[in-house]
Design a protein around this motif. Sequence first.
Motif: not given
Length: 322
Positions: A39-44, A126-129, A131-137
Amino acid sequence: MIRTLIWLLIWALATQGLIDYRDYHDEFLPRFLSLENASDDNLLLPFNTTRTPGSKESLEIQKLIKNFYDGLESPWELEEDSFENKGLNFNNLVYTLGANSSSYVVLSAHYDSKVEPEGFIGATDSAASCAILLYVSRFLDAFYQNGNSSLSDEKNGDVGFKIVFFDGEESLKQWTAEDSLYGSRHLASKWIEQGLIDKIHLFVLLDLLGSNPAPIRSYFRETHEAYERLASLESTLFKSPPQLDPMDHSILQLNGPSIDDDHIPFYRAGVPVLHLIPWPFPSFWHTLQDDFNHLQQNEIDKWAVLLSEFLVEESSGFADRL
């Protein structure tokens, strides 16, 4: 004794907060950090591309990051640290929540990928990291918008957050002190000149996360207490075998940097560093096999939850109260 009782009281209150906030993660992790949901919401999934400095793909990732923060409700302030080196344009992206805070917790990762081998994705590196930064934000944004803290631009004395996306961590040809860490070296020098470096309460660097769970050591004596707090959260929130072991002092005995990474320029400037990187490195490190097929959903979810809750805990000033 009093100090211990205060710690237990703070921990009890924080744990209650963790329980209340698990609903957020259960609802939003499948939407924002899924390896399958396109989906368009996916940050990963947008990070499943090469991201060499100055490339079209790098610019697209920068645009994605900027659009993401533009969509958040809190007043995240952007600092673009752009510079040229060896004929390439580099650009660090720094987002700050709590612009007038007296100290900051920094959470960081590099978004660039290696030039060689050609086609290198760097899913853990560090692609996964990122995406995790975005989620944490997003988590922090929701946490403060829901009135869980007094953090605001109008108040001083709070612990604020800086989320840093470094460009140019990887070497362009062969790793040397001059051919590596382009973005972190530049930003550290800039913050030293500005006097901002002394306001960093804790510098957390993510790297090589998201694949098979592996031991993550405590690398620095100065931040072993923060490592212990993170390990305690891990054991509280997850039933799986822990990756963090506060009793493992094997790297601490070296009493100094043992891995070259984006924390080095900040560590040398006296900043307390918590380096979240597995040792030994994944077997596919710096090969074309570091792709999205080697990522594990449970690992990505775990670090997103763990770091979200850890930053909220750190913002309450645990280290200053102990």
